[in-house]
Enzyme design. Structure first.
Site, PDB file in Angstrom:
ATOM      1  N   GLU A 166       0.821  -1.170   0.024  1.00 25.01           N
ATOM      2  CA  GLU A 166      -0.071   0.118   0.041  1.00 25.01           C
ATOM      3  C   GLU A 166       0.742   1.226   0.047  1.00 25.01           C
ATOM      4  OE1 GLU A 166      -1.377   3.428   1.095  1.00 25.01           O
ATOM      5  OE2 GLU A 166      -1.435   2.365   3.094  1.00 25.01           O
ATOM      6  N   CYS A 198      -1.424   8.825   3.351  1.00 33.45           N
ATOM      7  CA  CYS A 198      -1.356   8.478   2.123  1.00 33.45           C
ATOM      8  C   CYS A 198      -2.464   8.777   1.340  1.00 33.45           C
ATOM      9  CB  CYS A 198      -1.138   6.996   2.076  1.00 33.45           C
ATOM     10  SG  CYS A 198      -2.077   5.708   2.999  1.00 33.45           S
TER      11      CYS A 198
END
Length: 995
Positions: free
Chosen positions: A753, A787
């Site tokens: 990720e 993120c």
């Protein structure tokens, strides 16, 4: 008199059952029951016998009910159409909402002029929508010549007509003139200046000036003796301060109290009433702090016009009445108190669920709210320093108040403009009590949010207004005593609303949160943290060699893999409990090592607990043997097992939640773990690993290996690593991918990720106040170090300037500083290197003249202020800028599809936001799926475990999504076991099967 001595204190969300027991045990009111019932029947008869067309709004709510497609279309258009300044977007919105509705049928069924006018106009618009998109050339050509302008005109005129039944005047002078008209002179009025809460200092000043101007105008036009017999004004505290929130308590009290005091002084000079409108439950204590300061001001002595609105659906309503009445007695004042049932019930329910509170601050059954309203009415009628004002459209509630007043007339009824005329006229004739109209004032654009809330509130299927308009509902049902309803059901709570803690039951508990607007709960949380201040310094991370870590984990794997899944799940559940019980210590570490603010710390603790519980529940599902279909005489079972030793490499921006989540998933699936935390946050990782051990995890099943990048590289390159879970930069993920491919041997999974160039698209139907809130949270919370954080804001060019002005003004109000302080919105970036990189980037953009806003940050420490940077095109942002930097660009109304293409061209696909009221655009975005997580009309951060599985694709990661149903499968290997059950001579099951 100190502020503390005047502070309001009451349990934030006490159990509903406590109230029910009290009311059920109270002495009966048989002496009032007959009078209440008789009057309520007369009032209901007056409502139902009014001539058609006299009122119209109740008919409208009945005709366009919210459960119908037409009702939803009207609500959506009323909320958004006037906001769209450009014709292309207005046309899209109209086509989107009207094409499916049968509006002409409504006109044929009703005699009410309001319904006929709206239905005709919207029906015309719907026909033109159909023609506009018709494949038949003749019809389509006619629509091109006549369609769009006629459509817009008809629909806007219909909504103006509807709005006119709810808004008293465009300006205060127009409203005052209307109040003096023959039709309105019999009523008193409380004027409410429409508009959303302030987001900027300029907004707050504008609202203050509007209130001050209105007070002057009302006073000059007023007649009668004293505030109870003169018109007044209603004031929203959220309109007077840009950060009217619980965490800004000290600032709000210092800055807002003087503003309210000044307005109260103006109202005193004019001898009119000023009522502070009710706000959400989380701001109640803050509101009462401000109100207490103003009430204490000696310059207001002798004035009886200061008022407070109280919401009966809040469980603390009775305590509020007692508190304000006591303040009035203490300071020698007489105050007014407006009792309402409350208009934001759905928002209160959602907020409590989001925050994982122990209970709801509002009642969940209408009968309970009705009973609390009457209990509060008794308090008001008994309070010597209070002039009661009862705002209701419910005939039984009104009749009960008249009966309880026992002939008194020193109180008044209130209603919303456009509603309840027949009820209040009958009340006036029967009781002789004054009636006051809550009269909204403002231009059509400011009507939107107010109008939609009124439609939802009064059009809901439990609303008396909506039910009274239904002729098939009997008088007996409409006038049922709420105490009898409660007694008959035996339920104090709504049967379909679980407690916030049980939101995900029976699979798992929701993590426990804290409402910062609850003074006692916040103080309790701070008390948990205080003993651990500075504790990070006492933790000394020791590097662990990759070889040592892998050997320990590999030795432990056979026993852990053979541990029954139920046992593995139980250990993870204990980890979750320990995380919550140790939250004070964990929050202190997150403050000091990761620089996180209090709300971010609490959210991360909750996420860590949620991930452990979620993966425990999922493991019991997917790791159980699964029978598969097949031919007779064979049994087929699918089993999932651990792969071996998983290397989990976690980032510094979520050093507890992602660290714990990766480990919990790997362990739940039967793997052992070597966890490599980020170099910047090893102490948090070590403490989290200790909690896993304390929960009963056997030695070696989890080995924490802090160290630099070389440790991680060695772990990844070792053939004993059976898989890698990684969260971090795309460059590091690609390096891991290459290392795994280069080492030879078995092909192992990489669960990656990474980040993203995350965009939010805003079209001209969006509500700018909501957009501003969501952009600030998405771009600047956690100092932009998520993120998922918003990096690129794409504003439709027609709203670019006003949206940017509001956004910049709101950004100026953010507080940057010590993350341990409750009032801090933005803390530091992670380290000096991150700060230097961001400053170098911003220096280049500044030299190019592209910086539209640069905030101010403390000089010492690793602080970077919020910045807003202008771009010409989405393609100009080629890499992720990991910090509090928001890039903005504009797009044309007809370029929505092209804009999606430009955003997708970056190669990233993590998060994407859209603010729009056009369902077609939402559907297009969902169909094309340019990101792993798409958020519509909300912020883009804080994905909820199990509800919003998180992860992207392309340069943003490999999937599957963390906190989702497929995540654990990636940590397992699958085997099937096939047994020929007929090998002993036949299929006994088949032969003995009954016909």
């Amino acid at each position: 008199m100190t502020d503390e001595s005047n502070a309001f204190s009451a349990p934030y969300a006490p159990p509903d059952e406590d109230f029910a027991r009290l009311w059920l045990a109270a002495p009966s009111r048989d002496d009032l029951r007959a009078a209440e019932t008789a009057l309520a029947a007369r009032l209901l008869g007056a409502i139902r016998s009014r001539p058609p067309g006299v009122v119209g709004v109740e008919d409208f709510l009945r005709e366009f009910r919210l459960s119908s497609r037409e009702g939803l279309a009207v609500m959506a258009l009323a909320e958004a159409l006037a906001r769209a300044p450009d014709n292309p977007t207005a046309d899209l919105l109209l086509a989107d909402k009207l094409a499916a509705g049968d509006f002409e049928g409504h006109a044929l069924r009703s005699d009410a002029p309001l319904i006929q006018a709206c239905a005709f106009a919207l029906g015309l618009s719907a026909r033109l929508v159909e023609a506009e998109f018709s494949p038949r050339p003749v019809v389509a050509g006619l629509a091109r010549r006549l369609g769009a302008p006629a459509l817009r005109t008809a629909a806007r005129q219909a909504l103006r007509l509807l709005g006119g039944h709810f808004v008293f005047g465009d300006t205060i002078h127009a409203a005052l003139a209307r109040a003096k008209s023959p039709a309105c002179r019999k009523d008193l009025h409380s004027f409410d200046m429409l508009g959303e809460g302030a987001r900027t200092a300029q907004d707050a000043r504008a609202h203050f000036e509007a209130y001050a101007h209105a007070i002057q105008a009302i006073g000059e036009a007023a007649e009668g003796e004293g505030p109870p017999r003169r018109p007044g004004i209603s004031v929203k505290l959220s309109a007077l301060h840009p950060r009217y929130e619980a965490i800004a308590n000290e600032r709000v009290r210092a800055e807002l109290a003087p503003r309210l005091r000044e307005l109260a002084g103006l109202a005193r000079e004019q001898d009119i009433g000023l009522t502070v409108d009710a706000e959400e439950a989380d701001r109640l204590e803050l509101s009462l702090d401000v109100i207490g300061r103003v009430l204490a001001d000696p310059s207001l002595a002798g004035w009886e016009g200061f008022g407070v609105a109280v919401q009966a659906y809040q469980k603390r309503a009775g305590a509020v009445i007692d508190h304000v009445a006591e303040l009035a007695r203490r300071f020698g004042r007489r105050v007014t108190m407006r009792l309402v049932k409350g208009a934001y019930w759905d928002s209160e329910i959602k907020r409590a669920q989001e925050r994982g509170l122990a209970d709801y601050p509002v009642f969940t059954r209408k009968a309970m709210t009705d009973l609390n309203y009457l209990a509060c009415a008794d308090r008001l009628l008994a309070a010597s320093h209070v002039f009661p004002q009862f705002a209701t459209h419910n005939a039984l509630t009104a009749a009960s108040i008249v009966a309880r007043a026992r002939g008194r007339r020193d109180y008044e009824f209130q209603r919303l403009h456009g509603m309840g005329e027949a009820l209040h006229e009958a009340l006036r004739q029967h009781s002789g009590v004054a009636c006051r109209v809550y009269a909204p004032v403002g231009p059509h654009r400011d009507l939107l949010a107010y109008l939609v809330r009124r439609l939802i509130e009064n059009g809901a299927n439990t609303s008396f207004v909506a039910r009274a308009a239904e002729p098939e509902i009997s008088e007996t049902d409409l006038l049922a005593d709420p105490l009898d309803i409660l007694r008959a059901s035996g339920r104090a709570r709504h049967s379909r609303l679980p407690l916030p803690r049980d939101l995900f039951a029976p699979e798992r508990k929701n993590s426990a949160g804290v409402e910062f607007g609850d003074r006692a709960a916040l103080a309790g949380l701070l008390a948990e943290i205080a003993p651990h201040r500075g504790a990070a310094d006492a933790i000394v991370p020791h590097a662990v060699e990759a070889e040592t870590a892998l050997v320990r984990a590999q030795e432990a794997f056979p026993a852990w893999s053979g541990t029954p899944v139920a046992r593995r799940a139980d250990i993870l559940l204990r980890v979750a409990d320990l995380v919550e019980s140790e939250r004070g210590r964990l929050i202190a570490l997150l403050h000091e090592e990761a620089g996180k603010t209090l709300d971010d710390c609490l959210a991360e603790v909750r996420e860590a607990a949620d991930l452990c519980r979620y993966y425990a529940a999922e493991a019991k599902k997917i790791c159980a043997a699964l029978p598969l279909p097949g031919v007779t005489g064979e049994d087929n079972l699918l089993r999932r097992h651990g792969r071996g030793v998983f290397v989990c490499i976690s980032p510094w921006n979520f050093p507890l939640a992602i660290f714990s989540g990766q480990i919990a998933a790997a362990l739940a699936a039967g793997n052992c773990v070597v966890a490599k935390p980020a170099e910047q946050t090893p102490r948090i990782a070590l403490v989290a690993a200790q909690l896993f051990a304390a929960a009963g995890l056997p030695d070696g099943a989890l080995v924490c290996a802090p160290g630099d990048g070389a440790v991680g590289a060695a772990l990844v390159a070792d053939p004993r690593a059976a898989g890698v879970a990684f969260t971090g930069s795309v460059e590091t993920a690609q390096s891991i991918q290459r290392a795994l491919a280069a080492r030879g041997g078995p092909i192992v999974p990489l669960i990656a990720e990474t980040g993203g160039i995350n965009a939010m698209i805003v079209d001209s139907t969006a509500l700018l106040e909501q957009v501003t809130d969501d952009v600030l949270a998405s771009a600047f919370r956690s100092a932009g170090q998520r993120c998922s954080a918003l990096r690129l804001l794409c504003l439709q060019e027609d709203i670019y300037a006003p949206a940017l002005d509001m956004l910049i003004g709101a950004a100026r109000e953010l507080r940057i500083g010590d993350p341990r302080e409750v009032a801090t919105h933005i803390g530091p970036v992670i380290d000096a290197a991150a700060k230097a990189a961001l400053e170098a980037y911003l220096a280049g953009r500044t030299a190019e003249g592209r910086v539209l806003y640069a905030g101010a940050a403390p000089k010492s420490g690793n602080f970077v202020a919020p910045h807003i940077v202008r771009l010409d095109s989405p393609r100009d942002l080629t890499r992720e800028i990991f910090g509090p930097v928001l890039h903005v660009t504009s797009w044309r109304a007809e370029g929505f599809s092209d804009l999606i293409d430009e955003i997708a061209a970056s190669g990233y696909g993590l998060t994407l936001g859209l603010h729009s009221r056009i369902d077609g655009r939402i559907a297009e975005l969902a169909r094309r799926a340019p990101a792993g997580n798409i958020y519509v009309n909300r912020n883009m951060i804080g994905a909820v475990v199990g509800s919003q599985p998180f992860g992207g694709f392309g340069l943003s990661g490999s999937g599957p999504k963390a906190g989702g149903p497929d995540y654990l499968r990636r940590f397992t290997r699958e085997t099937t076991l096939t047994v020929n059950t007929a090998s002993l001579g036949g299929d006994a099951g088949l032969l003995s099967m009954e016909d």
